[in-house]
Design an enzyme around this catalytic site. Structure first.
Site, PDB file in Angstrom:
ATOM      1  CD  GLU A 124      -2.586   1.464   2.539  1.00  0.00           C
ATOM      2  OE1 GLU A 124      -2.649   2.616   3.026  1.00  0.00           O
ATOM      3  OE2 GLU A 124      -3.137   0.466   3.066  1.00  0.00           O
ATOM      4  CB  THR A 162      -5.733   2.510   5.037  1.00  0.00           C
ATOM      5  OG1 THR A 162      -5.160   1.298   4.559  1.00  0.00           O
ATOM      6  CG2 THR A 162      -5.935   3.488   3.897  1.00  0.00           C
ATOM      7  CB  SER A 219       0.063  -4.356   7.368  1.00  0.00           C
ATOM      8  OG  SER A 219       0.237  -3.231   8.205  1.00  0.00           O
ATOM      9  CB  SER A 262      -6.893  -9.959   4.052  1.00  0.00           C
ATOM     10  OG  SER A 262      -6.552  -8.663   3.643  1.00  0.00           O
TER      11      SER A 262
END
Length: 346
Positions: A124, A162, A219, A262
């Site tokens: 990201e 984020t 993450s 996820s």
């Protein structure tokens, strides 16, 4: 057993997954690719690959087909390269991440320097950096913010990954302000991430044991583990139910469960159901069938057990373990030495 309300797929991940499966469904045999892992979950990417969505890390040698952009986003270079090749693109970038791309690109075009608070190795952050010509200053911790040599004469645009922890970002901002920088700060931590982390903190303070489900490379899952361990020393991080050593749990344990953004619902459900079955056994209402089951050996992941060989058929070894079914060891799992023939040694 308490499951955190926000555990599992976030909006951005769910959207990318739905887009990918929709492409697979309507695909007529044309090449279909995902630029990098669509999301950080091996089980999902394995399933997508089996259905025809193959991961690539570059466009070298690829001139046709459709490329699905991962939920973590990519730099501007890929959009340009796909347009140049005339290839079709399906943009699965999380809308929250896409917003950061716009902020960074506009600020950079205005001549501002970019600071990204986040993990420089994370896709990201790498994607965000690609919208300012890979010129961003990436800071991952308050220590790095303190050590950074920055120009007080420059204008800076500050954004944040984020999935970054809000408290850590606040500490970093305080340090950057002490340096007297001219900064335009965008609070770009995803609200769903913030909510998930807050729930994990509250839940882990009120349970005996905490289970965090998610890919080891994720993450946001790693941050959940970090938060939970601060409040509950009996915190375990698993990717699937197979990683869970059940004998470490007791019937009267208060168990909290959360999952990264996820983590598919099916994996979460399997863990919740398994833990609930442990919780719901009522000793006073045990049937004869249950007592018979209890008289047999209980096996758990990671156990080392002894068994009696009862037969060898077709180079498969059958072993009585005192379990409700016999253990079967195929030749391929019998020995590291491929020349060993089971029937000759047992």
């Amino acid at each position: 057993v308490t499951l955190a309300a926000s555990a599992g797929f976030c909006f951005g991940v769910k959207r990318a997954i739905e887009m990918a499966y929709a492409e697979i469904e309507k695909n007529n045999g044309a090449p279909l690719y995902s630029y990098g892992s669509l999301i950080h979950n091996k089980e999902v990417t394995k399933d997508l690959d089996a259905k025809g969505l193959h991961i690539i890390e570059s466009l070298d040698g690829i001139d046709e087909g459709t490329v699905v952009i991962r939920s973590h986003g990519v730099g501007k270079f890929l959009y340009d390269a796909l347009a140049e090749k005339g290839m079709r693109m399906v943009d699965g970038t999380c809308p929250f991440v896409k917003k950061i791309h716009t902020i960074v690109n506009e600020a950079w075009n205005q001549g501002k320097s970019i600071i990204i608070a986040g993990d420089g190795k994370h896709p990201e952050v790498q994607g965000i950096n690609g919208w300012c010509g890979n010129t961003a200053i990436i800071l991952e911790s308050p220590e790095e913010a303190k050590a950074a040599v920055l120009d007080t004469e420059k204008d800076y645009a500050v954004v944040v990954q984020t999935t970054f922890r809000q408290s850590k970002f606040d500490d970093m901002l305080a340090i950057l302000r002490e340096k007297g920088l001219k900064m335009e700060i965008s609070q770009t931590i995803c609200s769903a991430t913030e909510k998930r982390q807050k729930e994990a903190m509250e839940l882990s303070q009120n349970v005996d044991k905490m289970i965090v489900i998610g890919d080891k490379k994720s993450s946001n899952t790693q941050k959940l583990v970090e938060i939970c361990k601060k409040n509950c020393e009996n915190t375990v991080h698993i990717e699937t139910i197979c990683d869970l050593v059940l004998k470490t749990f007791k019937k009267d344990d208060r168990i909290g469960i959360t999952a990264g953004a996820s983590t598919p619902p099916a994996i979460i459900k399997e863990v919740v159901v398994t833990m609930s079955e442990i919780e719901n056994v009522n000793v006073e209402e045990v049937s004869f069938e249950q007592m018979l089951e209890d008289s047999l050996v209980t096996l758990h992941t990671g156990d080392v057990v002894k068994g009696t060989v009862i037969q060898v058929v077709g180079e498969e070894v059958s072993v009585n373990l005192g379990f409700k079914s016999d253990g079967v060891i195929p030749r391929g799992e019998f020995s590291r030495d491929t020349t060993v023939v089971p029937s000759q040694v047992v």
